[in-house]
Design a protein around this motif. Sequence first.
Motif, PDB file in Angstrom:
ATOM      1  N   THR A  40     -15.850 -13.403  21.751  1.00 46.71           N
ATOM      2  CA  THR A  40     -14.515 -13.894  22.223  1.00 46.71           C
ATOM      3  C   THR A  40     -12.927 -14.070  21.862  1.00 46.71           C
ATOM      4  N   CYS A  86     -10.376 -19.354  23.924  1.00 47.04           N
ATOM      5  CA  CYS A  86     -10.052 -19.000  25.701  1.00 47.04           C
ATOM      6  C   CYS A  86      -9.718 -20.679  26.005  1.00 47.04           C
ATOM      7  N   GLY A 130     -11.412 -21.109  32.193  1.00 45.47           N
ATOM      8  CA  GLY A 130     -12.615 -19.947  32.750  1.00 45.47           C
ATOM      9  C   GLY A 130     -12.889 -18.727  33.115  1.00 45.47           C
ATOM     10  N   GLU A 131     -11.461 -18.293  33.617  1.00 44.36           N
ATOM     11  CA  GLU A 131     -11.137 -16.756  34.297  1.00 44.36           C
ATOM     12  C   GLU A 131     -11.231 -16.417  32.676  1.00 44.36           C
ATOM     13  N   VAL A 186     -12.476 -16.789  29.759  1.00 51.09           N
ATOM     14  CA  VAL A 186     -13.236 -16.413  29.712  1.00 51.09           C
ATOM     15  C   VAL A 186     -14.112 -15.299  29.633  1.00 51.09           C
ATOM     16  N   HIS A 187     -14.305 -15.879  30.640  1.00 50.77           N
ATOM     17  CA  HIS A 187     -14.389 -14.326  32.488  1.00 50.77           C
ATOM     18  C   HIS A 187     -14.281 -12.697  31.781  1.00 50.77           C
ATOM     19  N   LEU A 236     -15.429 -11.817  28.605  1.00 56.16           N
ATOM     20  CA  LEU A 236     -16.692 -11.335  28.691  1.00 56.16           C
ATOM     21  C   LEU A 236     -16.654 -10.371  29.377  1.00 56.16           C
ATOM     22  N   SER A 257     -19.835 -17.811  31.296  1.00 57.46           N
ATOM     23  CA  SER A 257     -19.532 -18.389  31.894  1.00 57.46           C
ATOM     24  C   SER A 257     -18.838 -19.865  31.837  1.00 57.46           C
ATOM     25  N   ALA A 302     -20.024 -21.530  29.662  1.00 59.73           N
ATOM     26  CA  ALA A 302     -19.486 -22.131  28.918  1.00 59.73           C
ATOM     27  C   ALA A 302     -17.916 -23.219  29.331  1.00 59.73           C
ATOM     28  N   ASP A 342     -10.479 -24.902  35.942  1.00 59.40           N
ATOM     29  CA  ASP A 342     -11.471 -24.925  36.174  1.00 59.40           C
ATOM     30  C   ASP A 342     -12.651 -25.736  36.695  1.00 59.40           C
TER      31      ASP A 342
END
Length: 369
Positions: A60, A63, A66-67, A69-70, A73, A248, A251, A325
């Motif tokens: 990736t 970032c 989390g959103e 990252v998701h 991915l 995610s 992470a 997060d």
Amino acid sequence: MGAVARESVRNLTVGVEEEFFLVDTSGHLSNAGPDVVAEVGEDISGLQRELSRPQIETATGVCSTGEEVHEQLRTLRSSLVKVAADRDLLLLPSGTPLMVEERPAAITPTPRYQQMARRFGPIVDSVTTCGCHVHVGIPNREIGVQVSNYLRGWLPVVLALSANSPVHNGRDTGYHSWRHILWSRWPSAGPPPRFDSAEEYEGIVDAMIASGAALDRGMIYWHIRLSDDQPTIEIRIADVAMTAAHASVYAIAAKGLVGWALRCIEEGEAVDSPRIELLRAEQWRAAREGLDGECTSPVSTRTLPIRRQLELLHDSVSHILGAEDRAFLEAGLDSMLRDGTGAERQRAEFERHGSTADVLALLTREVTS
């Protein structure tokens, strides 16, 4: 140092690298990895060749949540699924190959990988595995080695949460992370030592390379290490995740733990750093038993069930992470505890049907979720 650590806690960033297998429709490894990278590498972020030809890796961008990252991915995985489908192949998100193969996976023909094969011999044949590596931003390498010292005790908990390789060579191995056991064969793999300074860190790296246990710095396979290419600390104990959502959650848990470590450094709070012998033993148990195991708590120094440790992890990082997060991590952990980790879901599918084909169908169906 306090001000530097405090500023870093407020501005934590994260990036994720994922390794995957390319397999044919029956689940057997394909040698198409280098060809796929050559053909579409410029179109997919961070797409790289790996040691064996059936593998590919993505990364990736940087970032903040989390959103984010998701979403990245899911986009990367969806792109790879399409690339694979165009070649009548499947993208397999498992830490280990599922099927019995007639011969070891072919090595990607680069000078470095060929040198590794000559130096380490059959070890190379046995470590065809796929992992997930999380990079979290740090202010400098001196603070980075202190962060590593604080994170060491959490490694068994993180391993149990991220385990996704119970099936290998057509059978249930009895382990939640068989990849962890295979990967431990590398002489440079394992939990990092406790370091007194960045200078000591560099000295140990140099000594390992001089010993021949690692060809170069890229072969320092500690489960936590400092990146040489970017100002990050890399947590690299996890199997590749079954889903983008699982990756995610891992992470953001890693991001929160780095923030927790920085906060401890800022406030001068000491945390017990376990002996490496005990850490190896507890990582083995986490690989064997997953969330049903126990290990020493890094915040209480008592032996506790790993499911209880996840509650302590959440409590430790909840005041570090922002509201978005915190909610993301809490929902993700609840979902994994309710529906199962990747290893638990693979094992349940295998037990239900007794067939690796059904595990393959599960993994390839869920890969982009």
